[in-house]
Design a protein around this motif. Structure first.
Motif, PDB file in Angstrom:
ATOM      1  N   ARG A 128      50.691  42.978  19.465  1.00 52.60           N
ATOM      2  CA  ARG A 128      51.340  42.409  20.658  1.00 52.60           C
ATOM      3  C   ARG A 128      52.361  43.389  21.233  1.00 52.60           C
ATOM      4  O   ARG A 128      52.504  43.498  22.458  1.00 52.60           O
ATOM      5  CB  ARG A 128      51.997  41.075  20.327  1.00 52.60           C
ATOM      6  N   THR A 131      50.497  46.048  23.157  1.00 53.08           N
ATOM      7  CA  THR A 131      50.086  45.482  24.444  1.00 53.08           C
ATOM      8  C   THR A 131      51.273  45.378  25.391  1.00 53.08           C
ATOM      9  O   THR A 131      51.171  45.703  26.585  1.00 53.08           O
ATOM     10  CB  THR A 131      49.441  44.099  24.238  1.00 53.08           C
ATOM     11  N   ARG A 132      52.413  44.905  24.874  1.00 55.21           N
ATOM     12  CA  ARG A 132      53.606  44.741  25.703  1.00 55.21           C
ATOM     13  C   ARG A 132      54.035  46.068  26.311  1.00 55.21           C
ATOM     14  O   ARG A 132      54.377  46.147  27.489  1.00 55.21           O
ATOM     15  CB  ARG A 132      54.752  44.153  24.868  1.00 55.21           C
ATOM     16  N   ARG A 135      51.538  47.183  28.979  1.00 59.70           N
ATOM     17  CA  ARG A 135      51.713  46.283  30.130  1.00 59.70           C
ATOM     18  C   ARG A 135      52.985  46.650  30.903  1.00 59.70           C
ATOM     19  O   ARG A 135      53.004  46.599  32.140  1.00 59.70           O
ATOM     20  CB  ARG A 135      51.784  44.838  29.628  1.00 59.70           C
ATOM     21  N   ASP A 139      53.211  47.203  34.777  1.00 63.86           N
ATOM     22  CA  ASP A 139      54.120  46.380  35.585  1.00 63.86           C
ATOM     23  C   ASP A 139      55.088  47.241  36.383  1.00 63.86           C
ATOM     24  O   ASP A 139      55.383  46.950  37.550  1.00 63.86           O
ATOM     25  CB  ASP A 139      54.904  45.418  34.687  1.00 63.86           C
ATOM     26  N   THR A 149      46.852  46.638  41.680  1.00 66.70           N
ATOM     27  CA  THR A 149      46.144  45.580  40.973  1.00 66.70           C
ATOM     28  C   THR A 149      46.832  44.227  41.146  1.00 66.70           C
ATOM     29  O   THR A 149      48.067  44.137  41.094  1.00 66.70           O
ATOM     30  CB  THR A 149      46.007  45.898  39.474  1.00 66.70           C
ATOM     31  N   ASP A 151      46.157  41.714  39.092  1.00 68.95           N
ATOM     32  CA  ASP A 151      46.186  41.045  37.786  1.00 68.95           C
ATOM     33  C   ASP A 151      46.546  42.041  36.679  1.00 68.95           C
ATOM     34  O   ASP A 151      45.672  42.487  35.926  1.00 68.95           O
ATOM     35  CB  ASP A 151      44.827  40.388  37.507  1.00 68.95           C
ATOM     36  N   PRO A 152      47.812  42.396  36.559  1.00 69.66           N
ATOM     37  CA  PRO A 152      48.216  43.375  35.544  1.00 69.66           C
ATOM     38  C   PRO A 152      47.854  42.964  34.124  1.00 69.66           C
ATOM     39  O   PRO A 152      47.517  43.817  33.297  1.00 69.66           O
ATOM     40  CB  PRO A 152      49.737  43.465  35.714  1.00 69.66           C
ATOM     41  N   ARG A 153      47.902  41.679  33.823  1.00 70.80           N
ATOM     42  CA  ARG A 153      47.583  41.218  32.463  1.00 70.80           C
ATOM     43  C   ARG A 153      46.132  41.533  32.113  1.00 70.80           C
ATOM     44  O   ARG A 153      45.838  42.098  31.058  1.00 70.80           O
ATOM     45  CB  ARG A 153      47.841  39.720  32.337  1.00 70.80           C
ATOM     46  N   ALA A 154      45.217  41.153  32.994  1.00 70.60           N
ATOM     47  CA  ALA A 154      43.792  41.393  32.741  1.00 70.60           C
ATOM     48  C   ALA A 154      43.492  42.887  32.669  1.00 70.60           C
ATOM     49  O   ALA A 154      42.719  43.336  31.816  1.00 70.60           O
ATOM     50  CB  ALA A 154      42.944  40.729  33.815  1.00 70.60           C
ATOM     51  N   THR A 156      45.560  45.298  31.816  1.00 72.48           N
ATOM     52  CA  THR A 156      46.112  45.825  30.561  1.00 72.48           C
ATOM     53  C   THR A 156      45.150  45.578  29.410  1.00 72.48           C
ATOM     54  O   THR A 156      44.856  46.486  28.624  1.00 72.48           O
ATOM     55  CB  THR A 156      47.471  45.165  30.246  1.00 72.48           C
ATOM     56  N   LEU A 157      44.668  44.360  29.296  1.00 73.19           N
ATOM     57  CA  LEU A 157      43.741  44.022  28.216  1.00 73.19           C
ATOM     58  C   LEU A 157      42.441  44.811  28.326  1.00 73.19           C
ATOM     59  O   LEU A 157      41.892  45.269  27.313  1.00 73.19           O
ATOM     60  CB  LEU A 157      43.465  42.518  28.208  1.00 73.19           C
TER      61      LEU A 157
END
Length: 198
Positions: A128, A131-132, A135, A139, A149, A151-154, A156-157
């Motif tokens: 995590r 990922t943080r 991200r 961000d 983008t 959808d930064p979360r998607a 990043t993953l």
């Protein structure tokens, strides 16, 4: 460090290297303590002197691997650079690591379900954090108007997943060399975040 502790450290290192080879060849569940001992050139009983279980060997490999990834992020994330340069440099290093050290990276990332619950919880905390941190780079680029983008979360993953997956398929001596692969993946990451020209 005393001579005895130095020898013990060398033996533990030899066992970890043997575990990488054995787990890569047979998988965690297909590897026995006898396999580990044979690969390390010692008796099965001697393995337990240094590691209480086969699972502990996997845990130590996972812990070291995830800490190495966090150190890699610390080394290659230049918060003062332009967003596109910052992300490109970071993802290039991430991809290069997963190609150059693909055998260990494959074990670290694809044998997670074999960890004991308390060890898995610790590794998930490290994942995590990885990922943080990635991200946060994305961000920051969005906030600066450098990445479009929605959808930064998607994203990043997706970027992390495609880089981790290098360890699953990469083979030494293939047509794709680690450096050129890393360049391509870093370029792709910029397209995925819809990077605008600096």
């Amino acid at each position: 460090m005393t001579e005895g502790s130095s020898k013990a450290e060398q033996t533990r290192g030899r066992l970890l290297r043997a575990a990488v080879e054995a787990f890569a060849e047979r998988g965690f569940h297909g590897t026995t303590t006898r396999d580990l001992a044979a690969a390390a050139g010692m008796s099965p009983a001697a393995v337990y002197v240094h590691y209480p279980s086969k699972e502990d060997l996997l845990y130590q490999l996972s812990l070291a691997g995830h800490r190495k990834t966090l150190a890699l992020i610390d080394e290659h994330d230049d918060s003062g650079a332009a967003p596109a340069t910052r992300l490109h440099r970071l993802i290039r290093a991430f991809a290069l690591h997963h190609a150059a050290d693909h055998t260990t990276a494959r074990i670290v990332n694809y044998e997670l379900s074999s960890l004991a619950p308390e060890h898995l919880a610790e590794i998930r905390t490290l994942r995590r954090e990885i990922t943080r941190r990635v991200r946060a780079v994305i961000d920051d680029g969005v906030a600066a108007g450098a990445f479009a983008t929605a959808d930064p979360r998607a994203v990043t993953l997706a970027i992390l997943s495609m880089n981790i997956d290098i360890a699953r398929w990469y083979v030494d001596g293939g047509s794709m060399k680690p450096d050129s692969l890393a360049d391509s993946y870093a370029d792709l990451a910029l397209r995925m975040v819809e990077a605008r020209p600096d």
